[in-house]
Design a protein around this motif. Sequence first.
Motif, short mmCIF file in Angstrom:
data_model
loop_
_atom_site.label_atom_id
_atom_site.label_comp_id
_atom_site.label_asym_id
_atom_site.label_seq_id
_atom_site.Cartn_x
_atom_site.Cartn_y
_atom_site.Cartn_z
N ALA A 45 -33.70 30.19 29.36
CA ALA A 45 -33.24 29.03 28.60
C ALA A 45 -33.01 27.87 29.56
CB ALA A 45 -31.97 29.36 27.83
N GLU A 46 -33.65 26.72 29.30
CA GLU A 46 -33.51 25.55 30.16
C GLU A 46 -33.12 24.33 29.32
OE1 GLU A 46 -36.78 25.50 33.46
OE2 GLU A 46 -37.71 26.34 31.67
N TRP A 47 -32.10 23.63 29.77
CA TRP A 47 -31.74 22.37 29.14
C TRP A 47 -31.39 21.37 30.23
CZ3 TRP A 47 -29.05 26.81 29.39
CH2 TRP A 47 -27.73 26.78 29.87
N SER A 48 -31.03 20.14 29.86
CA SER A 48 -30.91 19.07 30.85
C SER A 48 -29.84 19.34 31.89
CB SER A 48 -30.60 17.74 30.15
OG SER A 48 -29.37 17.82 29.43
N GLU A 49 -28.81 20.12 31.56
CA GLU A 49 -27.70 20.33 32.48
C GLU A 49 -27.73 21.69 33.16
OE1 GLU A 49 -24.20 19.63 30.26
OE2 GLU A 49 -24.56 17.50 29.97
N GLY A 50 -28.71 22.53 32.86
CA GLY A 50 -28.72 23.83 33.51
C GLY A 50 -29.74 24.77 32.91
N SER A 51 -29.62 26.04 33.26
CA SER A 51 -30.52 27.06 32.73
C SER A 51 -29.85 28.41 32.86
CB SER A 51 -31.85 27.04 33.50
OG SER A 51 -31.64 27.47 34.83
N LEU A 52 -30.38 29.41 32.14
CA LEU A 52 -29.82 30.74 32.18
C LEU A 52 -30.89 31.74 31.77
CD1 LEU A 52 -27.04 32.17 32.64
CD2 LEU A 52 -26.77 32.16 30.16
N VAL A 53 -30.96 32.86 32.49
CA VAL A 53 -31.86 33.95 32.11
C VAL A 53 -31.08 34.92 31.23
CG1 VAL A 53 -33.26 35.87 32.93
CG2 VAL A 53 -33.26 33.71 34.19
N LEU A 54 -31.55 35.13 30.01
CA LEU A 54 -30.86 35.96 29.02
C LEU A 54 -31.41 37.38 29.05
CD1 LEU A 54 -30.78 33.43 26.02
CD2 LEU A 54 -29.28 33.56 28.02
N GLU A 55 -30.51 38.34 29.04
CA GLU A 55 -30.89 39.75 29.04
C GLU A 55 -31.16 40.22 27.62
OE1 GLU A 55 -31.42 41.51 31.67
OE2 GLU A 55 -30.73 40.02 33.12
N PRO A 56 -32.17 41.09 27.43
CA PRO A 56 -32.56 41.50 26.07
C PRO A 56 -31.57 42.43 25.38
CG PRO A 56 -33.85 42.68 27.72
CD PRO A 56 -33.05 41.65 28.47
N ASN A 57 -30.65 43.05 26.12
CA ASN A 57 -29.73 44.00 25.51
C ASN A 57 -28.42 43.34 25.05
OD1 ASN A 57 -29.01 43.45 28.12
ND2 ASN A 57 -28.23 45.50 28.56
N ILE A 58 -28.36 42.00 25.08
CA ILE A 58 -27.15 41.28 24.70
C ILE A 58 -27.52 40.19 23.70
CG2 ILE A 58 -25.21 39.87 25.52
CD1 ILE A 58 -25.57 41.13 28.26
N THR A 59 -26.71 40.02 22.67
CA THR A 59 -26.88 38.90 21.74
C THR A 59 -26.14 37.69 22.29
OG1 THR A 59 -27.09 40.36 19.83
CG2 THR A 59 -26.49 38.08 19.39
N HIS A 60 -26.82 36.57 22.38
CA HIS A 60 -26.26 35.37 23.01
C HIS A 60 -26.04 34.29 21.97
CE1 HIS A 60 -27.39 36.96 27.03
NE2 HIS A 60 -28.41 37.47 26.36
N THR A 61 -24.91 33.59 22.06
CA THR A 61 -24.62 32.47 21.16
C THR A 61 -24.65 31.16 21.94
OG1 THR A 61 -22.25 32.75 21.50
CG2 THR A 61 -23.23 33.82 19.57
N LEU A 62 -25.07 30.11 21.24
CA LEU A 62 -25.17 28.78 21.85
C LEU A 62 -24.38 27.80 21.00
CD1 LEU A 62 -28.38 27.06 23.17
CD2 LEU A 62 -26.85 25.84 21.64
N GLY A 63 -23.60 26.96 21.65
CA GLY A 63 -22.82 25.95 20.94
C GLY A 63 -21.92 25.22 21.90
N ARG A 64 -21.00 24.41 21.35
CA ARG A 64 -20.12 23.66 22.24
C ARG A 64 -18.76 24.33 22.43
NH1 ARG A 64 -19.38 20.28 17.51
NH2 ARG A 64 -17.14 19.96 17.11
N ASP A 65 -18.54 25.46 21.73
CA ASP A 65 -17.29 26.19 21.89
C ASP A 65 -17.23 26.85 23.27
OD1 ASP A 65 -15.47 28.75 21.52
OD2 ASP A 65 -14.97 27.36 19.91
N LEU A 66 -16.03 26.91 23.83
CA LEU A 66 -15.86 27.50 25.16
C LEU A 66 -16.24 28.97 25.20
CD1 LEU A 66 -12.47 25.85 26.20
CD2 LEU A 66 -14.73 25.34 27.11
N GLN A 67 -16.21 29.65 24.06
CA GLN A 67 -16.51 31.07 24.02
C GLN A 67 -18.01 31.37 23.94
OE1 GLN A 67 -13.96 33.14 24.50
NE2 GLN A 67 -12.70 31.29 24.60
N CYS A 68 -18.85 30.35 23.78
CA CYS A 68 -20.30 30.58 23.67
C CYS A 68 -20.91 30.98 25.01
CB CYS A 68 -21.00 29.31 23.15
SG CYS A 68 -20.65 28.96 21.41
N ASP A 69 -21.96 31.80 24.94
CA ASP A 69 -22.65 32.21 26.17
C ASP A 69 -23.38 31.02 26.81
OD1 ASP A 69 -22.15 35.14 25.89
OD2 ASP A 69 -23.30 34.82 24.06
#
Length: 763
Positions: free
Chosen positions: A5-29
Amino acid sequence: MKLLAEWSEGSLVLEPNITHTLGRDLQCDLRINSPKISRTHLKLQFSKGSWVATDLGSSNGSFIDGKQFQSSKITQATSINLGGTEGVTIQLTPIETQLNIKKPTLVDSQATRISKIPTNEEFEAETGRIRLQKRIRIGRDDANDWVIPSLSISRFHAEISQNSSGAFEITDLKSANGTFVNGQTVVRQQLANGDLLTFGPVSRRFTSTGLEPVVGIEGTPLEIIGGNFSVGEKTLLSDINLRLEPRSLTAIIGPSGAGKSTLLNLIGGRIKASSGQVLVGGIDVEKNHKFVSQKIGFVPQADILHTELTARQAITYGAQLRLPNETSKSEIDDRVQEVIEKLELTERQDLRIKQLSGGQKKRASIGLELITAPEILVLDEPTSGLDPGLDAHVMETLRTLADDGQTVVLVTHSVDNLNFCDNVVLMASGGHVAYFGPASTVFSMVGKASWAEVFRWLATPEAIYLKQSNLGSLAPSGAQIESSQPQKRSWLSQVKTLTARYLRVILADRFYSTLLLAVPILTGILCYFSGGKDGFGPGHPSKYGFTYNSAAQSMILMLVLGSVFIGMSTSIQEVVKETAIRKREQATGVRPSAYLASKVLVLGVIVSLQTILFSSIVLFGRPMPAKGLLIHSARTEIVLATILLALTTLSIGLLLSAALSSSEQAMPTLVGVTMIQVVLSGALPIATGGFLATISHLIPSFWATNGLAAITNIVKTTLVTDHGLKARWAHSVTTVDQSIVLLLIFSLIAVLGCGYRITKDRR
C-alpha cells in the motif's frame, strides 16, 4: 501473497493472514489523517487467493477509475481514491511471495537468435555455437545472418568473412558502439584461434570451427584484486579482495566512514585504485575504462530527475540521449515501455516525477540506467529515506533485476531486507572488508547476536579483514583499447534532444513560465512610467532658447538596467540547479558542449523575446531619432542593442551559474552583478573616474551604453560638454560597431568559460 500500500505520506506491506483497516482513526492499521476520509473507511483482506478492498460505509465513498464501489478484488496494481474522485489516492499492488521473474522481451544481454538457419546446419542454434561459413553478417536487422536483438547493436554491425588465403577476417560496418577483439576496438582484423569477439552485450570465442559461447557466460562477474585507495596519507580502502558472481545482488554495509561509498565508486569506475585491479568480465577497468564504462550503470543516491516531467518522458529523453543515432522512434518507445513494465511503473508512467512516491521515484531513476541494459548495476543508497514498505519493494525490484541478468551492487544502511541479497560486504573502519558472504551467516561468523552489535564491532580496531578462501580469480585480459569512446549519439542529436527536453521542462512548470512572461512586462511598465515623455526625441526648447532633452540619459539607464536584469535573472540558476543531473548524464556520454548549446539556444530565444517585450513597452509612444545609424529605424536599432546586451549578460549568468556551488548563492550573485553592471555602465550621472573608469572597460553594460548613446545621439539631445563623453558617445557608425564587437567578444568568452567549467566539473 502480500499487498503493498502506497500513499503520499508513506507505504506499508500488508500480510495476508491479517485483516487491515484504513481510516483516520488512531486505531486503524493504515492511518491517513484527512477530512475526506472516515474514521474507519476501508477494509483490506486476503480471501480465496486474492486481496479484497471493502468500503466500510464511509461518508464520502471509495472510487476506482471514477466509479464508486462497495467491494472490489485487487488482482493487479490499482489506484483507489478515498473520499471522492479527487480525494486521497492510495496505490495497492499485490506482491507475490515467490518472486515472479520476468524475462525482458526486447533486450537480453546474452540472448541471440539466428534469422536464417540453412538446412545444412551451418548454424547450430541449439548449442549457441555459430558455424563458420564464407561470410557471416552480424547486426540487429533481420536481414543479417546472425541477429542480435539489442539496441546497443547496429542494424548492420560487423561481418566475418574468409579471405583468398583461407583466413577469416572481422570487419566493423561503421557500427555505433564498435566491434571489439580481445577488448580492443577494431575496424578490420584477421582472426586467430582463441580471440574473444564482443558485439555490444554479446561475446563469443573464435575457433577454427565456429564462434563458441564463452564458458559459463550467463552474466558478468566483477572482481577486485588487492584493491587499495588513498588520498594523501589517509587510506580509505585497504587490500580489498572480492568476487561478485554474475546475476548476483550484493549489499555493502558498515558504519559511517568505513569506505562504503568509496568502494562503490571504485566498482563503478568513478575513481581509480591506488593499487590493485578491478575486473569486469575479466577486463581491467582502469586499462580499458572507455570500453568497460559501457557495461556499468551507476544510480546515485539522490533521485536526480527533472521533476516536472512524467516518468515516461524522463526515461524517454534518457533513451534518446544514450541509444545510438540509428535507433528508430518505435524501437525507443518499445525499449522505454519494456523498462517501465519491468519496474512496475505502468500505472504511474504519465504522472510527473514530483507526484510519485519515494519508491516510485527511485525506480524511475533506476530506469534511466536500464535503458542501455548495463551488465553491472551500481546503486548508492537506493533505499535511503524510504519507509520499510518501500524499502522492501525497491529491494525486491533489485532482486528481480539480478535474476534477469544484471550483477547488482548497492550501498545501504538498512538491514531489514538483506534476505533479498546473495551476499553482504561488511566494511570496517579503515576501509577493510571484515566479512563477505551470505547475510544468514554474519552473526555466527563475527560472533555477534544482533546488527547493533555488529555495527559497534565494525567501528572498533578489532574488526579485521576475514580472508575468504573460496574467492576465485579471473584472469586479466591485459587488453587495452583506444582512448576514444565508441560513439552513441551525435552532438547534433544530443543538442536536439536536450533542447526539446529543456523546453518541455520549462513549459511544464507553469509558475516558472508565467514568471518568465511577467518579469519583462512588470519591469517594462515600471520603467515606462519612470521615463520622460520626450523619450529619445530632441526635447523641448528651454527658457534660454535652446532645445534640451533632460530624460534621454535616464531612458538609456532604464534600458540597460532592464536588459541586464532580464539576462541575468533568466540564467543565473540554470546550470547550478541541474548540477547532479548534468554530472550523471555526462558520465553516460552526454557532451558538455551539447548540454551548454541547448541552454544557450533555449535561453537565448527566451531572453530575446523578453527583451523585445520589455523594450517595446519602455519605448511605446516615445519620440525616437529620425533614423538609425546602421538601419533605417532607430527604434529597431535600439531594441536590437538591448537584445545584444541581454544575451551578453545571459552568457555571463551561465558562467556564474556554472561556478556556483548551490542555488542559494544565485540571488545574492544576481543582485551584486546587476548593481556592478549598472553603476559602471556610465549611464548614471555619477563620477566614475580613476580606478572605476579603468575597470568599466571590462563591463559589457559600459559598451552597451556607448552604443545606445551613439544611436540616440545623446550628445546632441542632452548637450553633453564633457570631452571624454563626447568621444565615447559620438553619433557614428564606428561607436556602434565597437559596441557590437566587444559585446560579442564578452559573450564568447563567457560561453567558453562556462563550457570549460562544466567540462572540468565532470566527476
